[in-house]
Design an enzyme around this catalytic site. Structure first.
Site, PDB file in Angstrom:
ATOM      1  N   ASP A   1      36.535  34.778  48.732  1.00 60.70           N
ATOM      2  CA  ASP A   1      35.086  34.986  48.771  1.00 60.70           C
ATOM      3  C   ASP A   1      34.590  35.502  50.121  1.00 60.70           C
ATOM      4  OD1 ASP A   1      35.620  32.550  50.013  1.00 60.70           O
ATOM      5  OD2 ASP A   1      34.302  31.379  48.724  1.00 60.70           O
TER       6      ASP A   1
ATOM      7  N   MET B   1      38.181  30.023  47.550  1.00 61.01           N
ATOM      8  CA  MET B   1      39.568  30.033  47.988  1.00 61.01           C
ATOM      9  C   MET B   1      40.223  28.649  47.851  1.00 61.01           C
ATOM     10  SD  MET B   1      39.214  32.457  51.373  1.00 61.01           S
ATOM     11  CE  MET B   1      40.991  32.566  51.656  1.00 61.01           C
ATOM     12  N   HIS B   2      41.553  28.642  48.005  1.00 58.99           N
ATOM     13  CA  HIS B   2      42.375  27.439  48.213  1.00 58.99           C
ATOM     14  C   HIS B   2      42.583  26.569  46.986  1.00 58.99           C
ATOM     15  CE1 HIS B   2      41.536  28.559  52.318  1.00 58.99           C
ATOM     16  NE2 HIS B   2      40.288  28.129  52.262  1.00 58.99           N
TER      17      HIS B   2
END
Length: 489
Positions: A237, A79-80
């Site tokens: 995830d 992520m991110h």
């Protein structure tokens, strides 16, 4: 009977599974790629390397398999990360990863000047250094020439979906970690876009994790030997891993011991952590979840084993440690990459505390496993302080394969720990989301009910758990005592 590909785009490698509609794993593949650390605390990757690894992995995955049976592909992804494309669909710069700590100034600006209350109103969350919005502000300030070229902003797994299908898309769970999504109302926040100097048009179309976003490009069908294959949005995830372990609906809990560590509590309704220690995110089942994330989990043990002890025999190093559970007076703070939940401190550092002349290698090895677990206990404490009740948890990730670590988690958390029959993390959850998208199951919960089974349960030992209560209180006092020291370092 159809088969489905689940792709876990991780930090160190991509893992792929070919799964039948009844949940049986038919084939596995994995491809590694590099992480670049241009400066201390920075972390970047090449999206092109991801794509090359995915295509190579799919070819290996399908070797000797019935390619005509493949119906859908979906994802769980780190992520991110900030992936930016120009008007010619070229990647402008390497992706700034989730564990990159360069945005301390921008994070402080968002939390301090814009204000935590405003951020929580706009998104349901406050700023953390790893989130996407602070990265955009950093880019705007430090690489204005690259910022000016941005046509599309996407997350890591969504870049793969874009390359496979041409669909500029993301899902609600992954978008929740950008600090650009109004999580409660499941829409992009115009206020946050204005703060970051971007437009909603530069952001991908939002979908539920199990929604079909397109089909595999014809040239890729030809290259891979596939027919009409649907591409399903997928999930961040942790949300994908939660689906794979059967954590959905009201009150489910999963603890993940991967590169990072997470405490994931699912809910049917939106809940905001008033203390802002945990993330309030959308879940891949169409609901919501609270999540605490520590930046270094199984990676701490990897660092200790590979870099310090120079030992590849993880099991041998853990042998004989069970008798020390609850009695170890050596502590380890697992903040090798700074820390997110609940401290939100990019300056935090890893350290051992409590060593004496008779301290042993075994005690230090145990302290690493315990320190990671104590840090996750911090996340559980934050959830409980907000009124959340958790009575048991699933356990997943690479660290979950250790029987010793399973017992540590059960005793430190003071609750039963369930191990599922098939624990393959985000790739398995991704395959299940593909099944739902292709109509094999009506809902994510239906897929979970049909596929996920608990293999065994580890229960806490009352005496050991009581000893860990005291040990945890000692651990809890260490970060506040060292916070100012970390900042000076």
């Amino acid at each position: 009977m159809g088969t489905y590909i689940g792709i876990d785009l991780g930090t160190s490698s991509v893992k792929l599974l070919l799964v039948s509609s009844n949940g049986r794993i038919l084939s596995e593949a994995a491809k590694s790629y590099n992480v670049c650390y241009p400066q201390p605390g920075w972390s970047e990757q090449s999206p092109e390397e991801w794509y090359t690894a995915v295509i190579s992995g799919i070819k290996e995955l399908l070797f000797g398999q019935d390619k005509s049976a493949v119906k859908g592909i979906s994802f769980g992804g780190q992520m991110h990360g900030l992936v930016i494309l120009n008007g010619q669909d070229e990647v402008i710069r390497p992706c700034i990863l989730w564990n990159d700590g360069r945005t301390e100034k921008q994070t402080d600006y968002l939390n301090g000047v814009i204000g935590r209350d405003k951020l929580a109103e706009y998104t349901g969350n406050i700023a953390f250094a790893g989130f996407t919005a602070p990265k955009l502000l950093w880019l705007k300030e430090n690489e204005p020439q690259n910022f000016a070229k941005i046509s599309k902003i996407m997350l890591p797994k969504d870049y793969i979906a874009y390359r496979l299908s041409g669909s500029f898309c993301t899902d609600y769970s992954d978008a929740s970690g950008t600090l650009l999504l109004d999580v409660k109302n499941r829409r992009w926040s115009r206020e946050m876009c204005d703060i970051c100097g971007i437009s909603v048009g530069q952001l991908p179309t939002l979908y539920e994790s199990y929604a079909v976003v397109g089909t595999l490009k014809s040239e890729l069908c030809k290259e891979l030997g596939l027919g009409d294959v649907k591409i399903i949005a997928g999930a961040g995830d942790n949300a994908a891993a939660a689906v794979g372990t059967g954590t959905a609906g009201e009150g489910g809990c999963t603890i993940s011991l991967g590169t990072s560590g997470t405490l994931f509590v699912s809910s049917c309704s939106y809940t905001q952590d008033k203390a802002n220690a945990l993330h309030s995110f959308c879940h891949a089942d169409g609901g919501y979840h609270l999540m605490g994330c520590i930046l270094s989990a199984a990676s701490c043990n990897g660092w200790w084993m590979d870099n310090i002890l120079c030992s590849g025999d993880y099991a041998a190093e853990q042998d004989g440690l069970e008798g020390l559970l609850g009695k170890n007076d050596v502590y380890f703070l697992p903040y090798l990459m700074g820390e997110r939940s609940p401290h939100n401190d990019v300056n935090a550092r890893g350290c051992f505390i409590g060593m004496r002349p008779d301290t042993t290698r075994k005690q230090m090895t145990l302290a690493v496993l315990e320190g990671v677990t104590f840090a996750l206990r911090d996340c559980l404490a934050a959830a409980q302080a907000g009124g959340v009740t958790v009575t048991k948890t699933k356990l997943c990730g690479g660290g979950a394969k250790s029987p010793l670590w399973q017992k540590i988690v059960a005793n430190v958390m003071g609750m039963p720990v369930e191990i599922v029959e098939t624990e393959q993390g985000p790739s398995y959850g991704g395959a299940m989301l593909a099944m739902v998208g292709c109509g094999e199951y009506k809902t994510v919960q239906d897929a979970i009910s049909a596929i996920v089974r608990v293999k065994h349960t580890i229960y806490p030992d009352k005496a050991v758990a009581e000893q860990y209560v005291g040990r945890y209180q000692a651990f809890k006092a260490l970060y506040p005592a060292l916070k100012d020291v970390f900042k000076k370092l």
